[in-house]
Design a protein around this motif. Sequence first.
Motif, PDB file in Angstrom:
ATOM      1  N   THR A 164       0.865  -1.174   0.000  1.00  0.00           N
ATOM      2  CA  THR A 164       0.000   0.000   0.000  1.00  0.00           C
ATOM      3  C   THR A 164       0.903   1.226   0.000  1.00  0.00           C
ATOM      4  OG1 THR A 164      -1.720  -1.185   1.201  1.00  0.00           O
ATOM      5  CG2 THR A 164      -1.811   1.208   1.274  1.00  0.00           C
ATOM      6  N   HIS A 165       0.450   2.309  -0.581  1.00  0.00           N
ATOM      7  CA  HIS A 165       1.286   3.507  -0.660  1.00  0.00           C
ATOM      8  C   HIS A 165       1.767   3.912   0.736  1.00  0.00           C
ATOM      9  CE1 HIS A 165       2.400   7.717  -1.450  1.00  0.00           C
ATOM     10  NE2 HIS A 165       2.683   7.250  -2.656  1.00  0.00           N
ATOM     11  N   PRO A 166       3.042   4.324   0.865  1.00  0.00           N
ATOM     12  CA  PRO A 166       3.597   4.646   2.188  1.00  0.00           C
ATOM     13  C   PRO A 166       2.842   5.720   2.959  1.00  0.00           C
ATOM     14  CG  PRO A 166       5.349   4.505   0.559  1.00  0.00           C
ATOM     15  CD  PRO A 166       4.057   4.405  -0.192  1.00  0.00           C
ATOM     16  N   TRP A 178      11.277  -5.029   9.131  1.00  0.00           N
ATOM     17  CA  TRP A 178      11.883  -6.351   9.320  1.00  0.00           C
ATOM     18  C   TRP A 178      12.911  -6.574   8.197  1.00  0.00           C
ATOM     19  CZ3 TRP A 178       8.738 -10.284  12.324  1.00  0.00           C
ATOM     20  CH2 TRP A 178       9.494 -11.428  12.619  1.00  0.00           C
ATOM     21  N   GLY A 179      14.198  -6.475   8.558  1.00  0.00           N
ATOM     22  CA  GLY A 179      15.242  -6.635   7.547  1.00  0.00           C
ATOM     23  C   GLY A 179      15.197  -5.541   6.499  1.00  0.00           C
ATOM     24  N   HIS A 180      14.751  -4.356   6.898  1.00  0.00           N
ATOM     25  CA  HIS A 180      14.535  -3.255   5.948  1.00  0.00           C
ATOM     26  C   HIS A 180      15.340  -2.045   6.405  1.00  0.00           C
ATOM     27  CE1 HIS A 180      12.759  -1.212   2.697  1.00  0.00           C
ATOM     28  NE2 HIS A 180      11.671  -0.729   3.268  1.00  0.00           N
ATOM     29  N   ASN A 181      16.153  -1.504   5.502  1.00  0.00           N
ATOM     30  CA  ASN A 181      17.067  -0.421   5.847  1.00  0.00           C
ATOM     31  C   ASN A 181      17.021   0.661   4.767  1.00  0.00           C
ATOM     32  OD1 ASN A 181      19.196   1.135   6.860  1.00  0.00           O
ATOM     33  ND2 ASN A 181      20.768  -0.208   6.007  1.00  0.00           N
ATOM     34  N   PRO A 182      15.884   1.347   4.630  1.00  0.00           N
ATOM     35  CA  PRO A 182      15.724   2.283   3.512  1.00  0.00           C
ATOM     36  C   PRO A 182      16.618   3.520   3.600  1.00  0.00           C
ATOM     37  CG  PRO A 182      13.842   2.412   4.993  1.00  0.00           C
ATOM     38  CD  PRO A 182      14.646   1.236   5.433  1.00  0.00           C
ATOM     39  N   ALA A 183      17.182   3.825   4.777  1.00  0.00           N
ATOM     40  CA  ALA A 183      18.081   4.973   4.863  1.00  0.00           C
ATOM     41  C   ALA A 183      19.351   4.746   4.064  1.00  0.00           C
ATOM     42  CB  ALA A 183      18.423   5.265   6.326  1.00  0.00           C
ATOM     43  N   GLU A 184      19.782   3.488   3.945  1.00  0.00           N
ATOM     44  CA  GLU A 184      21.004   3.168   3.202  1.00  0.00           C
ATOM     45  C   GLU A 184      20.700   2.454   1.886  1.00  0.00           C
ATOM     46  OE1 GLU A 184      24.490   2.271   6.196  1.00  0.00           O
ATOM     47  OE2 GLU A 184      22.636   1.481   7.050  1.00  0.00           O
ATOM     48  N   THR A 185      19.726   1.552   1.900  1.00  0.00           N
ATOM     49  CA  THR A 185      19.274   0.903   0.674  1.00  0.00           C
ATOM     50  C   THR A 185      18.069   1.689   0.181  1.00  0.00           C
ATOM     51  OG1 THR A 185      19.912  -1.212   1.621  1.00  0.00           O
ATOM     52  CG2 THR A 185      18.584  -1.281  -0.377  1.00  0.00           C
ATOM     53  N   LYS A 186      18.278   2.643  -0.681  1.00  0.00           N
ATOM     54  CA  LYS A 186      17.206   3.576  -1.043  1.00  0.00           C
ATOM     55  C   LYS A 186      16.258   2.925  -2.045  1.00  0.00           C
ATOM     56  CE  LYS A 186      16.476   8.471  -1.988  1.00  0.00           C
ATOM     57  NZ  LYS A 186      17.083   9.760  -2.350  1.00  0.00           N
ATOM     58  N   ILE A 319       3.855  -4.415   9.292  1.00  0.00           N
ATOM     59  CA  ILE A 319       5.194  -4.986   9.145  1.00  0.00           C
ATOM     60  C   ILE A 319       5.629  -4.737   7.711  1.00  0.00           C
ATOM     61  CG2 ILE A 319       6.628  -7.042   9.175  1.00  0.00           C
ATOM     62  CD1 ILE A 319       4.874  -8.255  11.255  1.00  0.00           C
ATOM     63  N   ILE A 320       6.733  -4.048   7.570  1.00  0.00           N
ATOM     64  CA  ILE A 320       7.270  -3.754   6.242  1.00  0.00           C
ATOM     65  C   ILE A 320       8.553  -4.551   6.082  1.00  0.00           C
ATOM     66  CG2 ILE A 320       8.031  -1.933   4.674  1.00  0.00           C
ATOM     67  CD1 ILE A 320       6.446  -0.006   6.641  1.00  0.00           C
ATOM     68  N   GLN A 321       8.530  -5.510   5.171  1.00  0.00           N
ATOM     69  CA  GLN A 321       9.676  -6.382   4.974  1.00  0.00           C
ATOM     70  C   GLN A 321      10.647  -5.795   3.963  1.00  0.00           C
ATOM     71  OE1 GLN A 321       7.132 -10.158   4.387  1.00  0.00           O
ATOM     72  NE2 GLN A 321       9.003 -10.927   5.301  1.00  0.00           N
ATOM     73  N   SER A 354      -0.785  -4.073   7.048  1.00  0.00           N
ATOM     74  CA  SER A 354       0.175  -4.480   6.022  1.00  0.00           C
ATOM     75  C   SER A 354       0.031  -5.960   5.769  1.00  0.00           C
ATOM     76  CB  SER A 354       1.605  -4.171   6.465  1.00  0.00           C
ATOM     77  OG  SER A 354       2.550  -4.840   5.656  1.00  0.00           O
ATOM     78  N   ALA A 355       0.071  -6.326   4.494  1.00  0.00           N
ATOM     79  CA  ALA A 355       0.061  -7.738   4.120  1.00  0.00           C
ATOM     80  C   ALA A 355       1.464  -8.317   4.095  1.00  0.00           C
ATOM     81  CB  ALA A 355      -0.595  -7.907   2.747  1.00  0.00           C
TER      82      ALA A 355
END
Length: 751
Positions: A164-166, A178-186, A319-321, A354-355
């Motif tokens: 779904t849209h953020p 969960w295993g999500h690092n958007p600050a570094e993995t954009k 939960i955002i994977q 979240s699905a």
Amino acid sequence: MSETKIIPTTGRNNCGGRCIIYAHVCDGVIEKLSTETKGTPEHPVPLCACAKGLNYHKTFLGEDRLRWPMKRVGERGEGKFARISWEEALDILTSEYIRIRDTYGPGSRYVNDGCGISAVMRGDRMMQRLLALDGGYLGCYNSYSSACIRNATDITYGTSETGTHPSDWLNSHLIILWGHNPAETKFDSSTMFYLKKANAAGIPIIVIDPRKNDTAVALNAQWIPIRPATDSALADAMAYVIIKEGLQDQEFLDKCCLGFDAAHMPEGADPSLNCLSYLMGETDSIPKTPEWGETITGIPADTIRELAIRYATTKPAAIIQGYGAQRNAYGEQSARGVILLTCLTGNVGISGGSAAGSGDCSTHKLPGFPVLDNPYNRALPVFLWTDAVDHGKGMNEYDGIRTCDQGIFDDPKDITLNSNIKMIFNLASNTLVNQHGDINRTAKLLKDTSKCEFIVCSDLFMTASAKFADLLLPGVSMFEEENITKPWKFTEFLGFNNKVIEPLYECKTEYEWIRELAKRIDLEEEFTEGRDYSQWMRYIYDDLRTREPELPEYDEFREKGIYKFEEGHYPISFEKEVKDPEHHPFPTPSGKIELFSTKLWKTPMKDFMPPIPRYVAPPEGPEDPLTKRFPLQLSGWHSKCRTHTVHDNNLGLRRLDPQKLWIHPEDAAARNINDGDMVLVYNDRGQVKIPAKITDRVAKGVATLSQGTWYTPDENGVDTRGSINVLTSQRPTPFARGNGQHTNLVEVKKL
């Protein structure tokens, strides 16, 4: 001195940011780059470049550029080449192309996965188009990034469109990354923008990761350190607590899910193989308690219990994977275990929930260079191409070989490969060597010219992969050609990559030399359809406008360099299916969320893969007897100073995040290692020399290296720059046959 022109363009390498770049150009020289810094009321998310984006010119226009075509003169991989003309290069290419095609057939030809040009006009798709016109080629499916989570999501929900849209995360009462690092993995520009807004609004955020990553630091989030490859054990233990406390949404499970309990199993399946029986220990006499989870994950049982209750009682919760947890030996199960939690709590199909899963959210159509149907009609998982070089002939459906049109729920077909890979086109990619698992095995395989007989590389630099080329062709950077870029995750804009300077030296686009090859094998008319590079761009865009009429005229789009789609209503994934499953079934064979996968139940596989989400102890995991020799788990992560391997040649960016082995203080003390000491990281696959960084931002028993540094061996074959894939394996995951490169055991000693 001429007036400075400001030319809009965008990043085109494989980064989800797709930032807006303004090139300030005077007399053909780029003086500096700038970017968009703030949004507008209509489009609040700024497409703002990070340090990498603002350093594109320093990365791509340096003295280390490849300047002219070259042929190999030393041993393959030695990096010795001689300059040749483009005419001679095309003669060699045409001769070898025809010889291999006529000797071994279409299945001997392979276009390697991974491309530094993540835009519409990209060489790998152009080469696939030509090969399809000339009998076909060995195709591929999956990706190094997301094979396990996409397959797991598809077999559970019937689609990967589970996101779904953020902006909807602002309706959550709890967010778990969960295993999500958007600050570094954009992944995109939206994710961190809305996570920061959620944080500012007081929405609690939890990060589950072996490393306290920059996202956890930036959001001041609760960090729960976990041992790599044990995520599904954590999910199982959380599920046990939720059920034991009576917190599950039983109505949702009964209405929407297949396989949670014995009363909701598919016809013909053993009813005891359901999720509930497994979690309660009825099938193996081991209840999946938090104490059981602690022994595997390293997370205290009380923390597991508190996390489970908090997630189940804070609704809606999201939960955002990320992709980190699924790049493990049983990565499919890591993804499926988290999906089970979203179903247990009824967070699927509701605002603020979240699905989980791959979380795709496509709201607009995207353009692409047209690749034709592959007449050879055979494809392998991208992670197994080295197997096809070594022993491709005879590989079959148990190795993941499928037809190109085979869907996720199709029955396996009795097919085999009739040739090993004999020719590889590795175009704008460092996956040939650097990003593939077990570099030493890969290098040894490629050095044997009796196996793969001809390798063509097109690149900007002498990368680790380029050194293994027989024919090395100089490509152009983002500043030297036009292109159209599109985002990874949330399709709310298109970018135009304007040409800023003329191609340097003797560099050419892949389209130019592929067209010349097509001409020499009498396929130029079919390949080009009468279009040059620029005409293809306009044709592809105008074709997209027939499906996206909101888009402006091509010339207007080109001039502005960006088009942001009008803000619209963003649907909640599976909202209709959850509210009215009778009239809106899930796109699975059963019409329900398949916690018990009929696909896995019916499909014979090479390796064990259970039909339900459940922990399976991985090879080289924390319970492997090999820990007696190699007691530390090694995991990788994405650095803020690189996009995969792009920018590793930029010495200025290296200072942002120096390459070091992160190791816990207790693990360092046990080995007499001090901060900054040079250490040797090793296992049976290889050795790496690297400075140590002692930090409590990594879980005890875990060591981490960021991925993407260029493989640089010394005279003894020991890597000197910290290339993690010297230490990773080529063991595929059981179902997706995907990348499990975060599951590795190593030892570390002070040098």
